[in-house]
Every structure is written in C-alpha cells, then in structure tokens.
Design an enzyme around this catalytic site. Structure first.
Site, mmCIF file in Angstrom:
data_model
loop_
_atom_site.group_PDB
_atom_site.id
_atom_site.type_symbol
_atom_site.label_atom_id
_atom_site.label_comp_id
_atom_site.label_asym_id
_atom_site.label_seq_id
_atom_site.Cartn_x
_atom_site.Cartn_y
_atom_site.Cartn_z
ATOM 1 C CG ASN A 51 1.953 -2.107 0.444
ATOM 2 O OD1 ASN A 51 1.699 -0.935 0.705
ATOM 3 N ND2 ASN A 51 1.042 -3.061 0.501
ATOM 4 C CG HIS A 89 -5.745 2.655 1.321
ATOM 5 N ND1 HIS A 89 -4.684 3.261 1.952
ATOM 6 C CD2 HIS A 89 -5.465 1.337 1.275
ATOM 7 C CE1 HIS A 89 -3.791 2.336 2.292
ATOM 8 N NE2 HIS A 89 -4.244 1.158 1.897
ATOM 9 C CG ASP A 115 -4.970 6.816 1.964
ATOM 10 O OD1 ASP A 115 -5.470 6.718 0.809
ATOM 11 O OD2 ASP A 115 -4.684 5.824 2.660
ATOM 12 C CB SER A 145 -4.267 -2.339 2.321
ATOM 13 O OG SER A 145 -3.622 -1.382 1.492
ATOM 14 N N GLY A 192 -0.814 -4.262 3.582
ATOM 15 C CA GLY A 192 0.624 -4.105 3.792
ATOM 16 C C GLY A 192 1.486 -5.101 3.043
#
Ligand code: CA
Length: 726
Positions: free
Chosen positions: A610, A704, A701, A550, A579
C-alpha cells in the site's frame, strides 16, 4: 549477545598511548534546564541557586551554548544518545508506547569492542535491559528519590537508604574504583534521577531556600497569543496542572480542588522512614499550614496562588539540584585523589531542558528554547582549552560518535550525529551543520501537539501536522518566542527559505511518511479492529502472529478455510489491517497489539504494497520502515523468528511500475535476513507464471488472493514454520 572482545586493541590501539585513550565519565541528569546552571550566561537563578561543581567542569573545559536535544522527553533523548540517531529511526519516539530495542546499533557495545570497560549507574528509563555494559545498577522506571531501589545485573532489586542523588554519587565512585583496577580505560554513564518531577530534595536541603524569594521569569503569565493555538491546550501549566500531593507536597485530601489537581499523592513521602519523615514534616508542614490558613482566610488572589505554586515548585526543583551538584563535586574530587583527573573526560549534560515557569509552564516536550536546549559542558585536560565556549549547533545525536571517536573506534555510517572532537580542539570543520532538527511526535500526556522543525543560528521553524500549520520565530528580536512571524510580510522570504530548509533536512535525515507512526483511528472499523486485536493480545499469548495489510486480513475472509486447516490449532493471531501501510503497522505494534506477546515463536510479515499503491513511495523508504518494524519485533517479541515475506507481486505484467517498485522493496528487504532471527522468502515464484505474469485466477484484481491463493501461501511458508518449531 556478548560483544566484549578486545581483539582490536592488539591491532591499532596498542599504538596509542594511555593519554590518547582517556576514560569517559558521562554525568547525566533528568530535566535540568540551562537556566538553572550558573555557568550558562544570563540566568535569573544564578545568584540564588548556583551550581559551582557543574560550573567547574565548564571553567576547566568547554561550555556549549547551543546544545540541543532531538526530542525533548526523557526516554527518547536517552535513545538519541545511545544510537546517535533521531527518534524516527531508533524507534523510541515517546515514553508511553516505546520499548527500546537495545540490540540495534548503540555506542556502548562498540566501546567494549574498542577495549573499554563500560558501566551504567542510575536512571535508564528505556524499558529494556541495558546492552553493552560490563556493569550496571539502574533505577526501575522513573526510580525514587527517597530510599531508592536499584535493579542489579541479576535482575534482583537492592534498596539503598538515603537520597537518590547521594546513592548515585556513591555507586559511581565505587564503580570508578572497581574499573580503575582493570587495564582498559572506562566509560561510565552516571545518570541522576534529579531534578525530575516530583522534585524531592535531599533532607539536608528541604529548607535550603527558606525565607528567600525565587525570581520569576518574565513570561510566567503568558497568554499564548500570536502562536499556534495548541499552546493554549497544553496541560503543563503551573497555574492549572500542579497536583496537590505529588507536586505541591501536601499530605491528605486536596482542600482547594479549583486550584490544585487531585488524585496523585506524594508517593515519595510514603517511602521515608519515621526519622526521615520527621525532618521532612518539620520543614514542609509549617509552610503548608501557613498557606492553607491564608487560603481559608481568602487572602490570596489567583495570581498570588500561582506565584505561591511557582515558589514551591522552584524551591524543590533547585533544592534537588543542590545534592546532585554536591555529588558531582565529590566525584570530581575523587578523580583527583585517585590521579584519574588528567586522563578522564568529564561531561555534564541532561536529557533535555525544562520550563522553570517560562510560558507559565513546568515540563518539557516543546521545541521552545527552554526545553529544546540541553546543558553540555565538557572537561578534557590537555585537549580542551580551559574556560572556552563553543557556539556551534550541537545535538545529543553527536555524543555517540564523539565517544567512539575518542576511543579510536569506527563511527557507524548509520549514526546521524557527528563527532564533537574537532570542536573540542577548536578545529571546527567548515561544513558543520547550520540547522538542528527536532521531532516531537505527541504523547497522550500533557496535551502537547505533535510538531517537528528546525533551528538555525537565528530562526526557528515549527511545523504542526495536525492542522498543517507553521510557527516561525526570530530568536534575535524575540528570544522568548512570544510572537510567531510566519504571517508577517517582513518575514515572507525567511519563511519560504526556512520551509525549504526543513524539507531538505527531513530528506537528509530520512524523515518520511513510511517510517513515522500513523494511526487511522478516525476510521471506525479500523479503530474497532485495533481495539479488538489489542484486547485479544492482552488476554492470550500467541505462538504465531501474522502482520500485514488487507492481504493478511484476508485470512479472515477468502483464506478462512485454509487458516482453519493450517493455523486453527496453533494459537495464531491475525494482525492484518486492510489498507495499512508501514507507518500504520509501526503505530499499531507500539500501541498494544503485541502486548503480552513476549513468548511468540514465529511472526509472518508481509507489508508495503500500500506504500507502493498509495503514493508509489520510494522503495528505499518502504524498506527502511520494514527494517524499523523488525527492530520493534526484536524488542517486543525477543524469542520470535520472523518470516519476512517479499511484498507480493501486483499488476498483471512484469513491466508495470508498481510491480517494479515492489521488486525494488524486496531486493532491499531480502538483505535483512540474518539466517537466525529473520528469514526471508520471496513469493514471486509461488504466484507468477514463467513469463512473470500474474494469473487472474489467483489474484482477480491483481492484488488480492482467491481462496486457492491462500492455500498456495500456506503451503509455501509451512516448511519455514516447521523449522521455527511450530
Ligand atoms: Ca527528562
């Protein structure tokens, strides 16, 4: 990469006598089942179709009764042999999507370094150019039986008149003569196309079994009960999946489409000249006409039609083996005539077995014995006791270590196989393996479900990931594997024990989720994005390719303005998928997203967070998968420089577990930089403050980036991209 050096020979090889450095002649075929080799005990075909010359290697040497492949398809087995590794680590998982990375560790260049001349004749089937051979002449792809073309070392093609088996035999003999003039011992791989589908015999053998009845296996009419449901879904049965033209050798339109598949004509027929066609027609046409007549008269039941197909299939399959066996006889005789026999190891093997009507099938792929087994007979005068048999579990990943051992070269630790030399000397080590591991990852032909598993001397456990189920077979009481006992209370203990063994084996062999290709096609957006990217790749050559998850996909969102500024004019492709973990990237890159990107100049990759986020995957596994991706990039984008980015920091504080896992990944992947093709850049310094905290303003977050983060990213990598010539 030329690695032909002989410096080693001056050191320790000089101390070895000529007899210690034998030539290695590896005679190899395609789809030759042990059931069709008379040296192997118990075959129903031994009387009707013996193989005297292959048998001779066994009689004068050793026959391995329990020899197995690691993955029963043509290309993958060849990759297992070259690398000494299972498919998930060498990357050649199936014939459909793979392109073999020949620059990974394989045995031929190591033999060259050890002072061997190396040659390859015949079928190669790995997509890429052979590496580590002083001489090669190979068939393009599957190659042809009649008047075959051979790719020469300069890339040109040369057509030979005649049957492929005879051509391979003659080229092999010529090459032996050429190499024997050198001072160094040789290793030659002479690899027949035979007896691969469409089973076209040499013209002198088209009538070989005329008037004879080939015995049928007991399981020709298997109903597939008591086993995994996917057995019923396969598309490789004699009854339903034989092509009218290609397999069954009829010319013209399919007259009985309810019994024969249409659409694939016999391309071999078209390759013949008129004289050859006349011989062929004289044999096949009367038999074809008789069959058509009987069909039109309604004389044949469905069962009889299947039996007719079986006869046609087997007569051709066994017929094509005859000229190969003759060729092997010719090569053995040549070794004697030239005085080479005593100092040449001769091996006969085939890339996997095949179904000769067992379970109603032709083809391979399954872990059932007929295709899982590989023939392996070996003659080594003075070392192997003639006429001996070995029952240890051996596998094709053992060949590379064996050849290196014979040559006195070091066996790389990364190879998963073991040298067979102690077994040849009847000095089997006490810790020889008691299980063999098998892995078929599925392929979009023949509809065979993905499965992996292990076999011990008595039991076989197969695991089907699609529905998370097992099959268990007791090979002592059920050698034909007709009844899975995984639900039987009598076998409850064995079942548990085998599952435990499978888990241990997978762990030992580094079979883990990060490296096994996986797609997310069930998620509509992912499928759509994959299709769009594949189309874009097919249509346009790109200079710069970004690969990731992502965070990379975000160049199309928060990073869009920066992307336009830096990469808008640079023919750049974004292969970031939200993802995604390493396993998804491995799948995507092998399934179209790098199509047509051979000339790419630079690749920027950042992947792995991930794997950490999803399961807190062992950083060693994630790093291993990233190494696998680098190998894919080497094969598919050979010109590209890769800027491998450290996985971006995540979580606010340095002591966070996930942050630490990413750092552990980075420690490992930093070592993949070679200063030439692969460059590494750690991004921690770019994003973290001096105390190692991750500022919320850059990653709200803590994973990102905000637009400013993309600017920082672009600035950080720009010097490298310039260095790469962008
Ligand atoms: Ca094969």
């Amino acid at each position: 990469m030329l690695r032909k050096t002989v410096f080693l020979s001056s050191l320790f090889l000089a101390s070895l006598g000529a007899a210690d450095r034998p030539n290695i002649l590896f005679l190899f075929s395609d789809d030759h089942a042990t059931q069709a080799i008379s040296a192997y005990p118990g075959g129903i075909l031994d009387d009707v179709a013996p193989t005297p010359n292959i048998d001779r290697i066994a009689k004068e040497g050793m026959l391995f009764e329990n020899s197995y492949c690691a993955n029963a398809i043509c290309g993958p087995s060849r990759a297992n042999i070259l690398t000494g590794k299972h498919s998930h680590l060498n990357g050649y998982l199936d014939n459909q999507s793979s392109l073999f990375d020949g620059l990974q560790t394989t045995f031929p260049p190591l033999l060259q370094e050890a002072g061997y001349q190396t040659a390859l004749i015949g079928k190669w089937h790995l997509g890429s150019t052979p590496v580590g051979f002083d001489h090669y002449e190979i068939l393009p792809g599957q190659g042809s039986y009649y008047n075959p073309d051979f790719i020469q070392m300069d890339g040109s093609k040369k057509r030979h008149h005649g049957h492929c088996n005879d051509v391979v035999t003659n080229l092999a003999i010529e090459q032996i003569d050429a190499m024997v003039k050198g001072d160094e011992p040789f290793m030659m791989m002479a690899q027949f196309k035979a007896p691969h589908r469409n089973w076209s015999p040499a013209l002198r053998h088209v009538d070989l079994f005329e008037g004879q009845e080939i015995p049928e296996p007991d399981t020709l009419f298997d109903d597939y009960s008591n086993r995994h449901p996917s057995l019923k879904e396969q598309a490789m049965s004699v009854e339903n999946h034989m092509y009218w033209g290609h397999d069954m050798k009829f010319n013209g339109e399919n007259l009985f489409p309810e019994h024969f598949a249409s659409g694939l004509p016999n391309a071999e027929y078209r390759r013949m000249d008129d004289e050859q066609k006349a011989v062929w027609d004289a044999s096949y046409e009367p038999r074809n006409k008789a069959f058509i007549k009987a069909m039109e008269a309604g004389e044949l039941s469905d069962k009889e039609i299947t039996q007719w197909k079986y006869q046609r299939y087997m007569k051709d399959y066994l017929g094509v083996i005859r000229s190969m066996d003759e060729g092997i006889g010719k090569i053995l005789a040549h070794l004697e005539e030239t005085g080479l026999a005593d100092n040449t190891i001769v091996i006969y093997s085939s890339d996997q077995g095949f179904y000769l009507g067992e379970h109603g099938w032709y083809d391979k792929r399954w872990m059932f014995e007929e295709s899982f087994k590989m023939p392996f007979v070996i003659r080594w005068p003075g070392v192997i006791e003639p006429g001996s048999t070995d029952k240890h579990l051996i596998q094709n990943i053992d060949y590379a270590p064996t050849f290196l051992d014979v040559a006195g070269a070091e066996i790389p630790a990364e190879m998963q196989g073991r040298s067979l030399v102690p077994l040849l000397k009847k000095e089997a080590p006490g810790d020889w393996r008691n299980t063999v591991y098998y892995q078929y990852t599925g392929e979009r032909v023949h509809e065979v479900a993905a499965h992996d598993g292990i076999r011990t001397d008595r039991y076989k456990l197969m695991y089907f990931p699609d529905d998370d189920t097992y099959n268990l077979f007791d090979l002592k009481t059920d050698p034909q594997e007709m009844n899975s006992v995984h639900e039987s209370s009598d076998y409850a203990e064995v079942f548990e024990e085998m599952k435990k063994k499978l888990a241990e084996t997978r762990e030992k062999l580094d079979v883990h989720s990060a490296i096994l290709p996986a797609h997310r096609l069930k998620q509509a957006w992912w499928k759509k994005r994959h299709e769009a990217k594949t189309k874009l790749a097919a249509e346009t050559k790109h200079d710069l390719i970004f690969i990731g998850d992502s965070i990379t996909q975000g160049w199309e969102g928060k990073g869009k303005a920066t992307w336009e500024e830096y990469y808008g004019d640079r023919k750049a492709l974004n292969l970031g998928f939200s993802g995604d973990r390493t396993q998804h990237v491995i799948w995507r890159l092998n399934n179209g997203e790098l199509r047509n990107q051979r000339d790419a100049k630079a690749i920027v990759m950042m992947i792995g967070t991930n794997n950490t986020g999803h399961t807190e995957q062992d950083p060693e596994e994630t790093a291993q998968a990233i190494e696998r991706i680098l190998s894919i990039l080497r094969a598919r984008c050979p010109e590209a420089k890769v800027l491998l980015l450290g996985v971006f920091p995540r979580a606010p504080k340095p002591e966070d577990t996930k942050r630490k896992i990413n750092q552990e990944i980075n420690k490992r992947i930093a070592k993949f930089a070679d200063g030439e093709r692969v460059h590494y850049l750690d991004m921690d310094d770019v994003f973290l403050d001096e105390d190692g905290n991750l500022p919320k303003e850059i990653m709200p977050d803590y994973l990102h980036l905000v637009p400013q983060g993309y600017e920082m990213w672009a600035e950080a990598i720009e010097p490298k991209l310039k260095e790469f010539g962008l």
